[in-house]
Scaffold this motif. Structure first.
Motif: not given
Length: 163
Positions: A154-159
């Protein structure tokens, strides 16, 4: 938001593991990060590996930065001279995430014009959610990158992507 949120701690662990895998095959001469998302892990990897020559390649495959952002048909390369000459050098090409493999393919193709000795690739994440049928377990072309930190679906959001 329909996405997983990575922490800086997650990224640190992923890049440390990637660096350990890279070292087994030899420390590269140059680390090239794909702007924008790949530059943070590229710099972290360069520090772990002790590589001082870090370069950037601006290439994008999404139309925006949002979760599940639509893709452009082909990755777009801007400032093609940013990498410079790579004559006979061992290059580690780094990106934050690989989905279809199109961006890495385009980046590798572009780097070939700079005459590197070799090009290995490292990605923090391989997103299998929208993996093309031509690149899957039955195609024999499952691992598009040389080194993969984690596989996700799934989509991942990085810091560095959070406001």
């Amino acid at each position: 938001m329909d996405a997983d949120l990575l922490t800086w701690h997650d990224v640190a662990g992923i890049t440390e593991a990637l660096a350990a895998a890279v070292i087994v095959d030899g420390v590269p001469d140059v680390v090239v990060g794909i702007l924008r998302g790949g530059m943070v892990p590229a710099v972290l990897l360069a520090h772990h590996l002790g590589v001082r020559d870090v370069r950037a390649l601006t290439i994008t495959h999404t139309q925006s930065d949002g979760v599940n952002a639509p893709k452009v048909e082909r990755p777009v390369l801007t400032n093609p001279d940013s990498v410079g000459r790579l004559d006979d050098r061992d290059v580690l090409l780094v990106d934050d995430v690989v989905g279809s493999g199109g961006t890495l393919d385009a980046a590798r193709s572009h780097l070939a014009h700079s005459h590197p000795g070799s090009v290995r690739t490292a990605v923090c994440l391989q997103n299998l959610a929208n993996w093309p049928a031509t690149r899957g377990p039955t195609s024999g072309n499952w691992r598009i990158a040389t080194y993969i930190g984690r596989e996700v679906r799934r989509w991942v959001v990085f810091p560095w992507e959070r406001p």
